[in-house]
Design a protein around this motif. Structure first.
Motif, PDB file in Angstrom:
ATOM      1  N   ALA A  46      -2.110   6.754  -5.059  1.00  0.00           N
ATOM      2  CA  ALA A  46      -2.172   6.290  -4.258  1.00  0.00           C
ATOM      3  C   ALA A  46      -3.567   4.678  -4.511  1.00  0.00           C
ATOM      4  O   ALA A  46      -4.428   3.893  -3.891  1.00  0.00           O
ATOM      5  CB  ALA A  46      -3.379   6.703  -3.124  1.00  0.00           C
ATOM      6  N   THR A  47      -4.487   4.945  -5.539  1.00  0.00           N
ATOM      7  CA  THR A  47      -5.707   4.980  -6.252  1.00  0.00           C
ATOM      8  C   THR A  47      -5.153   3.428  -7.183  1.00  0.00           C
ATOM      9  O   THR A  47      -5.583   2.283  -6.772  1.00  0.00           O
ATOM     10  CB  THR A  47      -6.535   5.592  -7.504  1.00  0.00           C
ATOM     11  OG1 THR A  47      -6.986   6.704  -6.212  1.00  0.00           O
ATOM     12  CG2 THR A  47      -7.324   4.397  -7.844  1.00  0.00           C
ATOM     13  N   SER A  48      -3.673   3.808  -7.285  1.00  0.00           N
ATOM     14  CA  SER A  48      -3.339   2.847  -8.610  1.00  0.00           C
ATOM     15  C   SER A  48      -2.937   1.647  -7.653  1.00  0.00           C
ATOM     16  O   SER A  48      -2.554   0.097  -8.319  1.00  0.00           O
ATOM     17  CB  SER A  48      -2.564   2.825  -9.227  1.00  0.00           C
ATOM     18  OG  SER A  48      -1.258   3.617  -9.003  1.00  0.00           O
ATOM     19  N   ILE A  49      -1.837   1.747  -6.446  1.00  0.00           N
ATOM     20  CA  ILE A  49      -1.511   1.313  -5.676  1.00  0.00           C
ATOM     21  C   ILE A  49      -2.604   0.754  -4.405  1.00  0.00           C
ATOM     22  O   ILE A  49      -2.787  -0.639  -4.576  1.00  0.00           O
ATOM     23  CB  ILE A  49      -0.127   1.723  -5.007  1.00  0.00           C
ATOM     24  CG1 ILE A  49       0.796   1.915  -6.060  1.00  0.00           C
ATOM     25  CG2 ILE A  49       0.185   0.980  -3.971  1.00  0.00           C
ATOM     26  CD1 ILE A  49       2.168   2.921  -5.005  1.00  0.00           C
ATOM     27  N   ASN A  50      -3.662   1.311  -3.904  1.00  0.00           N
ATOM     28  CA  ASN A  50      -4.333   0.784  -3.282  1.00  0.00           C
ATOM     29  C   ASN A  50      -5.500   0.110  -3.288  1.00  0.00           C
ATOM     30  O   ASN A  50      -5.596  -1.148  -2.535  1.00  0.00           O
ATOM     31  CB  ASN A  50      -4.456   1.653  -2.212  1.00  0.00           C
ATOM     32  CG  ASN A  50      -2.809   2.452  -1.449  1.00  0.00           C
ATOM     33  OD1 ASN A  50      -1.895   1.775  -1.171  1.00  0.00           O
ATOM     34  ND2 ASN A  50      -3.230   3.382  -0.396  1.00  0.00           N
ATOM     35  N   VAL A  51      -5.530  -0.351  -4.787  1.00  0.00           N
ATOM     36  CA  VAL A  51      -6.609  -0.798  -5.216  1.00  0.00           C
ATOM     37  C   VAL A  51      -5.880  -1.666  -6.083  1.00  0.00           C
ATOM     38  O   VAL A  51      -5.492  -1.973  -6.853  1.00  0.00           O
ATOM     39  CB  VAL A  51      -7.686  -0.136  -6.111  1.00  0.00           C
ATOM     40  CG1 VAL A  51      -9.013  -0.862  -6.750  1.00  0.00           C
ATOM     41  CG2 VAL A  51      -8.558   1.517  -5.127  1.00  0.00           C
ATOM     42  N   PRO A  52      -6.695  -3.585  -5.665  1.00  0.00           N
ATOM     43  CA  PRO A  52      -5.787  -4.088  -5.968  1.00  0.00           C
ATOM     44  C   PRO A  52      -6.238  -4.911  -7.527  1.00  0.00           C
ATOM     45  O   PRO A  52      -6.519  -5.909  -7.323  1.00  0.00           O
ATOM     46  CB  PRO A  52      -5.701  -5.324  -4.892  1.00  0.00           C
ATOM     47  CG  PRO A  52      -6.657  -4.889  -4.182  1.00  0.00           C
ATOM     48  CD  PRO A  52      -6.852  -4.040  -4.184  1.00  0.00           C
ATOM     49  N   SER A  53      -6.752  -3.731  -8.382  1.00  0.00           N
ATOM     50  CA  SER A  53      -6.830  -4.629  -9.775  1.00  0.00           C
ATOM     51  C   SER A  53      -5.865  -5.559 -10.808  1.00  0.00           C
ATOM     52  O   SER A  53      -6.841  -6.545 -10.732  1.00  0.00           O
ATOM     53  CB  SER A  53      -7.059  -3.007 -10.431  1.00  0.00           C
ATOM     54  OG  SER A  53      -6.372  -1.636 -10.927  1.00  0.00           O
ATOM     55  N   ALA A  83       0.660  -1.318   0.044  1.00  0.00           N
ATOM     56  CA  ALA A  83       0.095   0.150   0.036  1.00  0.00           C
ATOM     57  C   ALA A  83       0.708   1.615  -0.424  1.00  0.00           C
ATOM     58  O   ALA A  83       1.953   1.558   0.555  1.00  0.00           O
ATOM     59  CB  ALA A  83      -0.695  -0.153   0.788  1.00  0.00           C
ATOM     60  N   LEU A  84       0.279   2.085  -0.843  1.00  0.00           N
ATOM     61  CA  LEU A  84       0.898   3.573  -0.429  1.00  0.00           C
ATOM     62  C   LEU A  84      -0.153   4.352   0.723  1.00  0.00           C
ATOM     63  O   LEU A  84      -1.123   4.450   1.376  1.00  0.00           O
ATOM     64  CB  LEU A  84       0.071   4.836  -1.078  1.00  0.00           C
ATOM     65  CG  LEU A  84       0.928   5.974  -1.633  1.00  0.00           C
ATOM     66  CD1 LEU A  84       2.740   5.885  -1.755  1.00  0.00           C
ATOM     67  CD2 LEU A  84       1.174   6.592  -2.336  1.00  0.00           C
ATOM     68  N   SER A  85       0.729   4.315   1.817  1.00  0.00           N
ATOM     69  CA  SER A  85      -0.009   4.236   3.717  1.00  0.00           C
ATOM     70  C   SER A  85       0.749   5.352   4.174  1.00  0.00           C
ATOM     71  O   SER A  85      -0.302   5.374   5.530  1.00  0.00           O
ATOM     72  CB  SER A  85       0.423   3.021   4.083  1.00  0.00           C
ATOM     73  OG  SER A  85       1.023   2.993   4.444  1.00  0.00           O
ATOM     74  N   GLN A 121      -6.705  -9.159   2.457  1.00  0.00           N
ATOM     75  CA  GLN A 121      -7.065  -7.598   1.661  1.00  0.00           C
ATOM     76  C   GLN A 121      -6.421  -6.813   3.015  1.00  0.00           C
ATOM     77  O   GLN A 121      -7.443  -6.767   3.888  1.00  0.00           O
ATOM     78  CB  GLN A 121      -7.691  -7.092   1.263  1.00  0.00           C
ATOM     79  CG  GLN A 121      -7.871  -5.581   0.353  1.00  0.00           C
ATOM     80  CD  GLN A 121      -6.862  -5.074  -0.106  1.00  0.00           C
ATOM     81  OE1 GLN A 121      -6.448  -6.020  -1.151  1.00  0.00           O
ATOM     82  NE2 GLN A 121      -7.362  -4.092   0.156  1.00  0.00           N
ATOM     83  N   LEU A 122      -5.579  -6.334   3.356  1.00  0.00           N
ATOM     84  CA  LEU A 122      -5.100  -5.110   4.545  1.00  0.00           C
ATOM     85  C   LEU A 122      -6.004  -4.080   3.872  1.00  0.00           C
ATOM     86  O   LEU A 122      -5.847  -3.449   3.484  1.00  0.00           O
ATOM     87  CB  LEU A 122      -3.892  -5.395   4.932  1.00  0.00           C
ATOM     88  CG  LEU A 122      -3.325  -5.502   6.103  1.00  0.00           C
ATOM     89  CD1 LEU A 122      -3.803  -5.689   7.425  1.00  0.00           C
ATOM     90  CD2 LEU A 122      -2.948  -8.111   5.659  1.00  0.00           C
ATOM     91  N   SER A 123      -7.029  -3.553   5.248  1.00  0.00           N
ATOM     92  CA  SER A 123      -7.327  -2.254   4.751  1.00  0.00           C
ATOM     93  C   SER A 123      -7.056  -1.231   6.366  1.00  0.00           C
ATOM     94  O   SER A 123      -5.990  -1.720   6.564  1.00  0.00           O
ATOM     95  CB  SER A 123      -8.753  -1.957   5.083  1.00  0.00           C
ATOM     96  OG  SER A 123      -9.505  -1.132   4.710  1.00  0.00           O
ATOM     97  N   THR A 124      -8.042  -0.490   6.521  1.00  0.00           N
ATOM     98  CA  THR A 124      -7.410   0.669   7.416  1.00  0.00           C
ATOM     99  C   THR A 124      -8.554   1.153   8.811  1.00  0.00           C
ATOM    100  O   THR A 124      -9.168   1.210   8.162  1.00  0.00           O
ATOM    101  CB  THR A 124      -6.863   1.883   7.053  1.00  0.00           C
ATOM    102  OG1 THR A 124      -6.656   3.354   8.043  1.00  0.00           O
ATOM    103  CG2 THR A 124      -7.232   2.040   5.915  1.00  0.00           C
TER     104      THR A 124
END
Length: 318
Positions: A97-104, A83-85, A122-125
């Motif tokens: 942020a979207t392209s890294i954090n949404v695991p398409s 993630a970009l955390s 899936q790790l969320s926050t």
């Protein structure tokens, strides 16, 4: 017996390294383990666990997943820690942020396999919550106040719509000992300890609350989900808050470190989070109710003070 395969995406990060270590230390060596990395491959990690398979993967493009298919095969469990955390970095570059954090790209790759055979963890926050009350429950509305939270809500939605089997873990601040190959970001307890050990006065927010969780508890949660998936062979679609049992402010976190270390608590100055511009909006109270976690997995995360004590004693030995 055919070993089950576990793939940790983002295996060189803080949680990723603790996971690889945790899975490596299971008696009887029941898993084949692989991990992905993006920028650099830490030699210390490979030296500690020479049998780990490492794959260079670009999550934005999906480049590198094919090599995993060819060398490792279909994983039974994938844990996505990548993630970009850093909230500020997300705020400055929402598209990254979207392209890294949404695991398409990860989910697209998994869709090439027999769908029913892989569980995605899936790790969320906790930053998916708005932060206007205490002890959020999983069914509460997600109203993120920053880009990081928004990207993680989008990720949750994507995973739950596209995957047959998943466990989404909304994690609070994860703290604990340093990793085998030290991570570049500053770790919360070690940072507080470093500041207070110098005998300098430092301000800490008294009005921003979290439920920090000890890293080895997060590892245990993921191991329990993994073994349950391997043994039950039942569909899994889970959403869990993953926090510690204590709602603490940054001020209380600092006081806990001072208490254990015997530092002068008069060095700790309370300040309101509303007075500090961090370049990104931060939710004030995203403490979480973890009843569902405790009941579903029969795991009770350790108290904050015990986690801090373990962190500091581990650091002293290393």
């Amino acid at each position: 017996m055919v070993k089950k395969r576990v793939l940790v995406v983002g295996g060189t990060g803080y949680l990723g390294q603790h996971l690889l270590q945790g899975f490596s230390e299971i008696q009887g060596d029941p898993f084949d383990l692989a991990f992905t990395y993006h920028s650099n491959l830490p030699q210390a990690l490979l030296d500690a666990f020479p049998y780990l398979l490492a794959f260079h993967v670009d999550l934005k493009t999906g480049q590198g997943f094919e090599a995993i298919s060819q060398t490792f095969g279909q994983p039974d469990v994938v844990v996505n820690c990548a993630a970009l955390s850093a909230p500020r970095a997300c705020e400055m570059d929402p598209s990254a942020a979207t392209s890294i954090n949404v695991p398409s790209s990860l989910v697209t790759w998994l869709s090439n396999f027999k769908e029913t055979s892989t569980l995605l963890i899936q790790l969320s926050t906790d930053q998916v919550y708005e932060g206007v009350k205490s002890f959020y429950k999983e069914e509460d509305e997600t109203v993120p106040v920053n880009v990081y939270g928004e990207s993680k809500v989008a990720a949750e939605k994507y995973v739950s719509e596209k995957c047959l089997n998943f466990a989404i873990l909304r994690s609070s601040i994860i703290f604990g000992p340093q990793t085998i190959s030290p991570v570049p970001k500053s770790l919360p307890i070690q940072w507080i300890d470093g500041v207070l050990s110098k005998g300098e006065k430092m301000e800490f927010f008294h009005d921003e609350f979290r439920c920090p969780v000890y890293v080895k508890d997060v590892v245990t949660i993921i191991q329990v989900l993994t073994s349950r998936w391997m043994s039950d062979a039942k569909q899994m679609q889970l959403l869990l808050n993953v926090g510690g049992p204590d709602r603490v402010s940054r001020l209380q976190m600092a006081e806990a470190v001072a208490h254990i270390r015997g530092y002068d608590t008069s060095l700790i100055k309370p300040v309101s989070a509303s007075l500090v511009d961090r370049g990104v909006k931060s939710p004030s109270d995203i403490s979480m109710n973890i009843d569902k976690l405790v009941q579903t997995l029969n795991i009770s995360p350790i108290s904050f003070i015990d986690g801090v004590r373990l962190t500091l004693t581990t650091e002293a030995k290393s």
